[in-house]
Design an enzyme around this catalytic site. Structure first.
Site, PDB file in Angstrom:
ATOM      1  CG  HIS A  90      -0.624   3.846   4.788  1.00 54.16           C
ATOM      2  ND1 HIS A  90      -1.203   3.523   6.001  1.00 54.16           N
ATOM      3  CD2 HIS A  90      -0.192   2.678   4.248  1.00 54.16           C
ATOM      4  CE1 HIS A  90      -1.121   2.218   6.195  1.00 54.16           C
ATOM      5  NE2 HIS A  90      -0.510   1.670   5.153  1.00 54.16           N
ATOM      6  CB  CYS A 139      -0.937  -0.009   1.191  1.00 56.42           C
ATOM      7  SG  CYS A 139      -0.208  -0.608   2.695  1.00 56.42           S
TER       8      CYS A 139
HETATM    9  C1  2RA Z   1       1.098  -2.050   6.710  1.00 60.18           C
HETATM   10  N1  2RA Z   1       1.612  -2.097   4.358  1.00 60.18           N
HETATM   11  O1  2RA Z   1       0.562  -0.946   6.571  1.00 60.18           O
HETATM   12  C2  2RA Z   1       1.380  -2.921   5.534  1.00 60.18           C
HETATM   13  C3  2RA Z   1       0.287  -3.912   5.394  1.00 60.18           C
HETATM   14  N2  2RA Z   1      -0.309  -3.985   4.160  1.00 60.18           N
HETATM   15  O2  2RA Z   1       1.386  -2.550   7.810  1.00 60.18           O
END
Ligand code: 2RA
Length: 328
Positions: free
Chosen positions: A233, A126
């Site tokens: 994120h 991601c």
């Molecule tokens: C996280 N990218 O955010 C990893 C899991 N997909 O921990």
């Protein structure tokens, strides 16, 4: 078009179903697949009740496409079994990403590399997807030499146990912990496990996957931090180019990139934030400014819903591309 969603009961699996519905994905038959403990349970989707099936039953049904979000071990064991019966697998785990025989795909960047022969396709991590989507047009225009990225990652990336830990900490409830430390009122510089070089796997995914997707010559160093946020994120990215740039052109290139929305106006306090990115499929870019500490270098802030463009939406877009280009 028979489609299997493997890991249908998980956090990404549930978002996957939502995205399939929103995008009116052209399946004629849908298989909801999960671990043996969930077999027989029922799930509602688009007004219809589905009974969850196991992996072996799903392989025997020979779906055209299987979109996996069931962890690396399950993918390593079962993706080849689906591929052997002619299914095209799109996998969200890290199992196949660095396999030199497998494509690592962000459709807006490299979908055209896909062929009918690609029966196991890897969905990038991601935090990689949102970063490389913004970097791609800039790399093509100015050439990227080095990227320094700090991430501020949603606890949903860890999974439901972490979300529950944060909710319990808000409520002052002591219960099972996903982390050895509190998440509430904290920042954990620890996403995934540590490697021998002192980086975490999450940080090395940003380095390795960016090289595979964009250009092996790009140097990347990352610090991945977990914060008590749900919606997505965020990433502070510093990019050193081979050539100089003009900020207006940078903004235009980003604005013209499919899947990217520029939100950037200090005069109106306009910049991306995960609380507003949640539930959306775009990658949001702001705080675009020249790094005045060295030549040919740019700072920007990149935010995306890690369960959508960071996982489910990107995977569904790969499936849409395969269908639209008769690769299934
Ligand atoms: C996280 N990218 O955010 C990893 C899991 N997909 O921990």
């Amino acid at each position: 078009m028979k489609v299997a969603v493997v890991g249908a009961t998980g956090m990404v699996g549930e978002v996957m179903l939502r995205v399939l519905e929103e995008r009116n994905f052209p399946f004629t038959e849908l298989l909801l697949v999960a671990s043996e403990r969930s077999v027989g349970k029922e799930m509602e989707f688009k007004g219809k009740t589905y009974s969850i099936i196991g992996l072996q039953t799903a392989v025997e049904a020979k779906p055209d496409i299987a979109i996996f979000s069931a962890g690396g071990d399950t993918s390593l064991d079962w993706a080849p079994k689906f591929a052997e019966v002619g299914t095209t697998v799109i996998d969200n785990s890290s199992a196949w990403r660095m396999d030199p025989t497998k494509k690592l795909v962000v459709p807006e960047i490299n979908a055209e590399s896909l062929t009918k022969e690609d029966k196991i396709i890897a969905n990038p991590n991601c935090s990689t997807i949102q970063m490389v989507l913004a970097l791609s047009p800039l790399h093509k225009t100015y050439g990227i030499n080095r990227v320094v990225v700090s991430t501020y990652q949603s606890i949903t990336g860890t999974g439901v146990k972490a979300v529950r830990q944060l909710e319990n900490e808000y409520a002052g409830v002591k219960d099972e912990m996903a982390y050895p430390y509190p998440i509430h009122r904290n920042a954990l510089p620890h996403c995934d496990v540590f490697e021998d070089n002192g980086y975490t796997k999450e940080e090395m995914k940003l380095t390795r996957e960016t090289k595979k997707i964009l250009d092996n010559n790009i140097n990347v160093t990352a610090t991945a931090v977990r914060i008590p946020v749900v919606g997505g994120h965020s990433e502070a990215v510093n990019i050193e180019f081979d050539n100089d740039f003009e900020l207006g052109e940078v903004r235009r290139l980003l604005s013209e990139t499919p899947g990217v929305t520029v939100q950037d106006n200090p005069d109106t306090n306009t910049y991306p934030m995960p609380i507003y990115a949640e539930g959306k499929n775009d990658v949001f870019v702001g705080r675009i400014r020249r790094d005045e500490s060295q030549p040919n270098t740019l700072n920007m802030w990149i935010v995306a819903d890690n369960l959508r463009k960071g996982a489910a939406t990107n995977a569904v877009q790969i499936a849409e591309y395969l269908i639209a280009n008769d690769l299934i």
